[in-house]
Design a protein around this motif. Structure first.
Motif, mmCIF file in Angstrom:
data_model
loop_
_atom_site.group_PDB
_atom_site.id
_atom_site.type_symbol
_atom_site.label_atom_id
_atom_site.label_comp_id
_atom_site.label_asym_id
_atom_site.label_seq_id
_atom_site.Cartn_x
_atom_site.Cartn_y
_atom_site.Cartn_z
ATOM 1 N N LEU A 253 0.868 -1.174 0.000
ATOM 2 C CA LEU A 253 0.000 0.000 0.000
ATOM 3 C C LEU A 253 0.906 1.225 0.000
ATOM 4 O O LEU A 253 1.326 1.703 1.058
ATOM 5 C CB LEU A 253 -0.926 0.009 1.220
ATOM 6 C CG LEU A 253 -1.992 1.103 1.220
ATOM 7 C CD1 LEU A 253 -2.930 0.960 0.019
ATOM 8 C CD2 LEU A 253 -2.809 1.043 2.498
ATOM 9 N N GLU B 212 -1.854 6.104 -1.288
ATOM 10 C CA GLU B 212 -2.747 5.302 -2.137
ATOM 11 C C GLU B 212 -3.843 4.667 -1.290
ATOM 12 O O GLU B 212 -3.688 4.496 -0.086
ATOM 13 C CB GLU B 212 -1.956 4.207 -2.865
ATOM 14 C CG GLU B 212 -0.932 4.719 -3.842
ATOM 15 C CD GLU B 212 -1.540 5.364 -5.067
ATOM 16 O OE1 GLU B 212 -2.592 4.892 -5.551
ATOM 17 O OE2 GLU B 212 -0.966 6.364 -5.540
ATOM 18 N N LYS B 213 -4.939 4.302 -1.944
ATOM 19 C CA LYS B 213 -6.048 3.666 -1.234
ATOM 20 C C LYS B 213 -6.189 2.200 -1.603
ATOM 21 O O LYS B 213 -6.831 1.446 -0.890
ATOM 22 C CB LYS B 213 -7.356 4.400 -1.559
ATOM 23 C CG LYS B 213 -7.392 5.804 -0.997
ATOM 24 C CD LYS B 213 -8.695 6.470 -1.312
ATOM 25 C CE LYS B 213 -8.710 7.874 -0.720
ATOM 26 N NZ LYS B 213 -9.929 8.570 -1.010
ATOM 27 N N LYS B 214 -5.603 1.800 -2.732
ATOM 28 C CA LYS B 214 -5.766 0.433 -3.208
ATOM 29 C C LYS B 214 -4.435 -0.313 -3.109
ATOM 30 O O LYS B 214 -3.375 0.225 -3.419
ATOM 31 C CB LYS B 214 -6.239 0.448 -4.665
ATOM 32 C CG LYS B 214 -6.664 -0.907 -5.151
ATOM 33 C CD LYS B 214 -7.318 -0.830 -6.514
ATOM 34 C CE LYS B 214 -7.745 -2.228 -6.935
ATOM 35 N NZ LYS B 214 -8.263 -2.276 -8.261
#
Length: 173
Positions: free
Chosen positions: A133, A137-139
């Motif tokens: 991660l 970032e979120k994904k």
């Protein structure tokens, strides 16, 4: 003055397969080339797309999506072959991995990598080193363990295909 990067960080090359972002350790990547002429080999496993000529060497191409149990890759203008080196009994073998698109170079700290979940990942968790991660970032990015994706028998089979493709064609009288 440049900021020094801690030695514990690891660099990865990310790529897209079936809508998911995966990454390989950058040291395994030899080069990235545009998907071009790949010659099918009769009798090859479904996950072997064929072979291609890389500066005079015959290199097997693995459809990584099929190998991971995902739908076969559809070749588009963004499709690439990631040329990697894998070890087999102390010998280095060169293989091409068909991917949908190249992502980015990532540098991940150990704190940015978590173990893969025991369920719910789009691929078998044994094929993953973990999930990264990147900061901001979120994904997650799925970090592949290429040595586990391609077993010794499969690498041997792919190298046999390379040898068969290099053999001169016998003309019938």
């Amino acid at each position: 003055m440049s900021e020094e990067v801690p030695e514990t960080s690891t660099q990865y090359l990310s790529f897209i397969l079936a809508g998911e972002e995966f990454a390989l350790g950058i040291l395994q990547v030899k080069e990235i080339i545009e998907y071009d002429t790949v010659t099918r080999i009769p009798g090859a496993p479904v996950w072997v797309r064929g072979v291609f000529n890389l500066r005079g060497s015959v290199v097997p191409v693995v459809d990584l999506a099929v190998k991971l149990g995902l739908p076969p890759a559809t070749v588009t203008k963004w499709s690439c072959i990631v040329v990697v080196e894998v070890k087999l009994g102390g010998e280095q073998l060169v293989l091409g991995l068909l991917v949908d698109a190249i992502g980015q170079a990532l540098e991940l700290q150990p704190s940015e990598v978590v173990p893969p979940p025991s369920f719910g990942a789009p691929v078998h968790v044994d094929y993953l080193l973990g999930m990264g991660l990147p900061a901001g970032e979120k994904k997650f990015v799925l970090l592949m363990d290429l040595d586990k994706v391609l077993s010794t028998q499969e690498v041997l089979l792919a190298s046999t295909l390379r040898t068969e493709a290099e053999a001169p064609v016998q003309e019938e009288p």
